[in-house]
Design a protein around this motif. Structure first.
Motif, PDB file in Angstrom:
ATOM      1  N   ALA A 273       1.023   4.076  -3.008  1.00  0.00           N
ATOM      2  CA  ALA A 273       0.922   5.607  -2.775  1.00  0.00           C
ATOM      3  C   ALA A 273       2.249   6.370  -3.238  1.00  0.00           C
ATOM      4  CB  ALA A 273       0.408   5.618  -1.377  1.00  0.00           C
TER       5      ALA A 273
ATOM      6  N   VAL B 199       0.544  13.222  -7.925  1.00  0.00           N
ATOM      7  CA  VAL B 199      -0.702  13.263  -7.410  1.00  0.00           C
ATOM      8  C   VAL B 199      -0.455  13.601  -5.681  1.00  0.00           C
ATOM      9  CG1 VAL B 199      -2.917  11.691  -6.898  1.00  0.00           C
ATOM     10  CG2 VAL B 199      -1.240  11.569  -9.138  1.00  0.00           C
ATOM     11  N   ARG B 200      -0.903  14.938  -5.365  1.00  0.00           N
ATOM     12  CA  ARG B 200      -0.696  14.943  -3.742  1.00  0.00           C
ATOM     13  C   ARG B 200      -1.971  14.589  -2.893  1.00  0.00           C
ATOM     14  NH1 ARG B 200       3.533  14.762  -5.386  1.00  0.00           N
ATOM     15  NH2 ARG B 200       5.340  16.291  -5.222  1.00  0.00           N
ATOM     16  N   SER B 201      -2.794  13.916  -3.630  1.00  0.00           N
ATOM     17  CA  SER B 201      -4.073  13.479  -2.843  1.00  0.00           C
ATOM     18  C   SER B 201      -3.750  12.091  -2.406  1.00  0.00           C
ATOM     19  CB  SER B 201      -5.528  13.692  -3.629  1.00  0.00           C
ATOM     20  OG  SER B 201      -5.191  12.748  -4.979  1.00  0.00           O
ATOM     21  N   ALA B 202      -2.696  11.355  -2.933  1.00  0.00           N
ATOM     22  CA  ALA B 202      -2.432   9.923  -2.375  1.00  0.00           C
ATOM     23  C   ALA B 202      -2.407   9.646  -1.260  1.00  0.00           C
ATOM     24  CB  ALA B 202      -0.944   9.712  -2.834  1.00  0.00           C
TER      25      ALA B 202
ATOM     26  N   SER C 218       0.954  -1.282  -0.043  1.00  0.00           N
ATOM     27  CA  SER C 218      -0.056   0.108   0.036  1.00  0.00           C
ATOM     28  C   SER C 218       0.958   1.211  -0.163  1.00  0.00           C
ATOM     29  CB  SER C 218      -1.172   0.027   1.317  1.00  0.00           C
ATOM     30  OG  SER C 218      -1.772   1.227   1.324  1.00  0.00           O
TER      31      SER C 218
ATOM     32  N   GLU D 136       4.347   5.876  -5.245  1.00  0.00           N
ATOM     33  CA  GLU D 136       4.171   5.949  -7.035  1.00  0.00           C
ATOM     34  C   GLU D 136       3.494   7.102  -7.301  1.00  0.00           C
ATOM     35  OE1 GLU D 136       3.417   2.236  -8.624  1.00  0.00           O
ATOM     36  OE2 GLU D 136       5.295   1.151  -7.934  1.00  0.00           O
ATOM     37  N   ARG D 137       1.958   7.034  -6.775  1.00  0.00           N
ATOM     38  CA  ARG D 137       1.232   8.146  -7.079  1.00  0.00           C
ATOM     39  C   ARG D 137       1.797   9.499  -6.780  1.00  0.00           C
ATOM     40  NH1 ARG D 137      -4.286   7.881  -5.241  1.00  0.00           N
ATOM     41  NH2 ARG D 137      -4.901   9.208  -7.242  1.00  0.00           N
ATOM     42  N   TRP D 138       2.253   9.538  -5.708  1.00  0.00           N
ATOM     43  CA  TRP D 138       3.029  11.080  -4.961  1.00  0.00           C
ATOM     44  C   TRP D 138       4.124  11.096  -5.959  1.00  0.00           C
ATOM     45  CZ3 TRP D 138       1.718  13.846  -0.722  1.00  0.00           C
ATOM     46  CH2 TRP D 138       2.452  14.677  -0.588  1.00  0.00           C
TER      47      TRP D 138
END
Length: 307
Positions: free
Chosen positions: A271, A279-282, A267, A273-275
Motif C-alpha cells: 500500500a 495513488v491516494r486510493s491505496a 500488505s 508503494e502505491r501511495w
C-alpha cells in the motif's frame, strides 16, 4: 526505517523504555515515585489506557497495559514526555532523559504471555540482584494481589506541573485493571498463576546470586545510589527486539502470530508503494497507525491478525 506496527484496539502490551545510557535517573526515592505514578495515572486516564502492571527500575520503566481505543502511540508520547520533563526538574538534568533506542512494545497475544510478562515485570528488581523479593522494591510498582482490585494514587508533584492548568488535577487515582478475557470466576486463578511465575523468577535469581557468591543490594542501598551513575551490568547492544509474545510453550501460536505479522507488513509495504506513486486510493491493512492518523490514508476493516 522502522517496521510498521499493527495498532489494534483492545490489544495488550509489555512496554519498556530505558533512560539515557542506563543512567539511574529513576532511583526509587519518594519524589521520583510520586512523579512516575502521577504521570502514569494522568496519561492513562487521558487516553483510556488500562494498566495491569508497573515496575520502575532505576534505569528503565516496565508497564503491562491494554489499549481499548487503539491510541497507544498517543499515550506513550504524552506519558514519556511528562516523565522526561518532570525528571529533568527533579534531577536538575540537562539533555535527553530517554535512550535513543525506540521504546520496546511487545504485543501479548495469549493468556500465557500475559501471565509470564506481568511476572517478568514484577520480578525485575529481584533478577537485578537488588532485593530478595519483588514486594520489597521501594520504587513505583504493582503487587500481584493488587491486579484487578488495587489502584494507583498520587498527589500532583510540585515540580513542573502548573497547578493552574486543569489538565493537572491535584489528586489522581487509577484503578489497576484485569487484563481482557479474565473472567471474574477465574480472577484468583489468574493471580495465582502470576504469583507462581513470579516465585519461579525469584528462585532463579536467588540461585544465580548464590552461584556467584554475591548478596542482594538491599532496599537502603538501592535507594541511595546516585541518579547520575550508570548501570554497570552487561547488556547486549541492538539485541533482538520482539514485537509479540505468546508464552514459552506456545509454538503453534507463535507460528500463527509470525505469519500474521509478515502478512501485515507485506500488505503495508504494498500500500505504501502505491501511495508513494501517487495513488491516494491505496488501502492499508487494519491496524495501520501513522498513515491513517497523519496522512488520512484509507484502512481496510479486515483484521489480518488471526489470534
Amino acid at each position: 526505517m522502522s517496521q510498521p506496527r499493527d495498532i489494534t484496539p483492545g490489544a495488550t502490551y509489555l512496554i519498556t523504555r530505558r533512560a539515557l545510557r542506563r543512567h539511574l535517573l529513576f532511583r526509587p526515592d519518594a519524589a521520583i515515585t510520586q512523579l512516575l505514578v502521577y504521570a502514569l495515572a494522568v496519561s492513562a486516564r487521558r487516553y483510556n489506557i488500562e494498566v495491569h502492571a508497573l515496575c520502575a527500575m532505576s534505569s528503565h520503566l516496565h508497564l503491562v497495559v491494554t489499549d481499548p481505543s487503539g491510541v497507544l502511540p498517543r499515550f506513550l508520547q504524552f506519558f514519556h514526555r511528562i516523565v522526561a520533563l518532570g525528571t529533568k526538574v527533579l534531577r536538575k538534568w540537562e539533555g535527553p532523559v530517554w535512550d535513543h533506542e525506540a521504546t520496546s512494545v511487545v504485543r501479548l497475544l495469549t493468556h500465557a504471555a500475559v501471565v509470564e510478562k506481568i511476572a517478568y515485570v514484577l520480578a525485575n528488581p529481584v533478577a537485578a540482584g537488588l532485593v530478595r523479593h519483588a514486594r520489597e522494591w521501594p520504587g513505583a510498582k504493582v503487587d500481584v494481589s493488587e491486579i484487578g482490585r488495587g489502584e494507583l494514587r498520587a498527589t500532583r508533584p510540585s515540580a513542573y506541573f502548573d497547578p493552574e492548568n486543569p489538565q493537572w488535577p491535584e489528586q489522581v487515582t487509577l484503578p489497576l485493571a484485569l487484563p481482557p478475557a479474565i473472567e471474574q470466576d477465574s480472577v484468583e486463578g489468574f493471580r495465582g498463576a502470576v504469583a507462581a511465575e513470579l516465585a519461579r523468577h525469584e528462585a532463579q535469581a536467588h540461585a544465580e546470586v548464590h552461584r556467584q557468591g554475591l548478596r542482594f543490594l538491599g532496599i537502603e542501598r538501592a535507594s541511595k545510589v546516585s541518579p547520575y551513575e550508570r548501570a554497570t551490568g552487561f547488556e547486549a547492544l541492538r539485541d533482538r527486539n520482539p514485537t509479540f509474545a505468546v508464552g514459552r510453550e506456545q509454538g503453534g501460536a507463535w507460528r500463527i502470530a509470525a505469519t500474521a505479522v509478515r502478512t501485515f507488513r507485506a500488505s503495508y509495504r504494498a500500500a505504501l508503494e502505491r501511495w508513494r506513486a501517487g495513488v491516494r486510493s491505496a488501502v492499508f491493512p487494519a491496524g495501520t497507525w501513522w498513515m491513517r492518523i497523519f496522512h488520512g490514508a484509507s484502512v481496510t476493516d479486515v483484521v489480518l491478525t488471526t489470534m
